[in-house]
Design an enzyme around this catalytic site. Sequence first.
Site, PDB file in Angstrom:
ATOM      1  N   ASP A 182      21.295  44.830  19.944  1.00  0.00           N
ATOM      2  CA  ASP A 182      21.346  45.314  18.720  1.00  0.00           C
ATOM      3  C   ASP A 182      22.575  45.647  18.318  1.00  0.00           C
ATOM      4  O   ASP A 182      23.570  45.966  19.018  1.00  0.00           O
ATOM      5  CB  ASP A 182      20.323  46.505  18.735  1.00  0.00           C
ATOM      6  CG  ASP A 182      20.229  47.348  17.220  1.00  0.00           C
ATOM      7  OD1 ASP A 182      20.265  46.677  16.131  1.00  0.00           O
ATOM      8  OD2 ASP A 182      20.180  48.594  17.395  1.00  0.00           O
ATOM      9  N   ASP A 232      23.330  48.553  15.353  1.00  0.00           N
ATOM     10  CA  ASP A 232      23.478  49.845  15.067  1.00  0.00           C
ATOM     11  C   ASP A 232      22.795  50.809  15.737  1.00  0.00           C
ATOM     12  O   ASP A 232      21.789  50.563  16.397  1.00  0.00           O
ATOM     13  CB  ASP A 232      22.840  50.046  13.580  1.00  0.00           C
ATOM     14  CG  ASP A 232      23.309  49.352  12.309  1.00  0.00           C
ATOM     15  OD1 ASP A 232      24.494  48.755  12.389  1.00  0.00           O
ATOM     16  OD2 ASP A 232      22.476  48.856  11.411  1.00  0.00           O
TER      17      ASP A 232
END
Length: 176
Positions: free
Chosen positions: A10, A12
Amino acid sequence: MAKLASIAVDMDGVLADVYAQFLEMHLKETGERIPEKSLLGVPEHIAFPLIEKHVRSKGFFRTVKVMPSAIPVLEELNRAYEVYIVSAAMEYPNSLLEKYEWLQEHFPFISWKQIILCGSKYPIHTDIMIDDHFKNLNVFQGNRSFLYTQPHNELADTGKHQRVRNWQDLADLLLA
């Protein structure tokens, strides 16, 4: 030659320090410092009252700081695994291009073929996933899932996911 295990990483809250960005933008706009203790266990949309405005601001995703040790550890992981950067980037108009440019600047060893900017992570079928949100990890069907600690998930039971507090934890677990 044996196939390398694949990892979905991922952006963020894992590669990109969005909490620091939210805190800084809130302070700059209001003059108020949000106490970090007040963020524990609180969903981001409640912890940061101006979150929608900030994530829709031009430059938000382009100027976020990189998490400590993310660059060297991800570079090592990229040699040992089939790495994909997987990030939701459809909801906010500026995020798609800004996230791509940010990755190009900070992670030049990640090729465009390793970047998946999407709406939902449900279709992602890698062996390993690293994310800070249960909504992505709970539907993941791979072998191992790592919950990257952020204030919003710090007090939560990890369930079937293994908690990591930083990139050094990931290096210790995946590169040992």
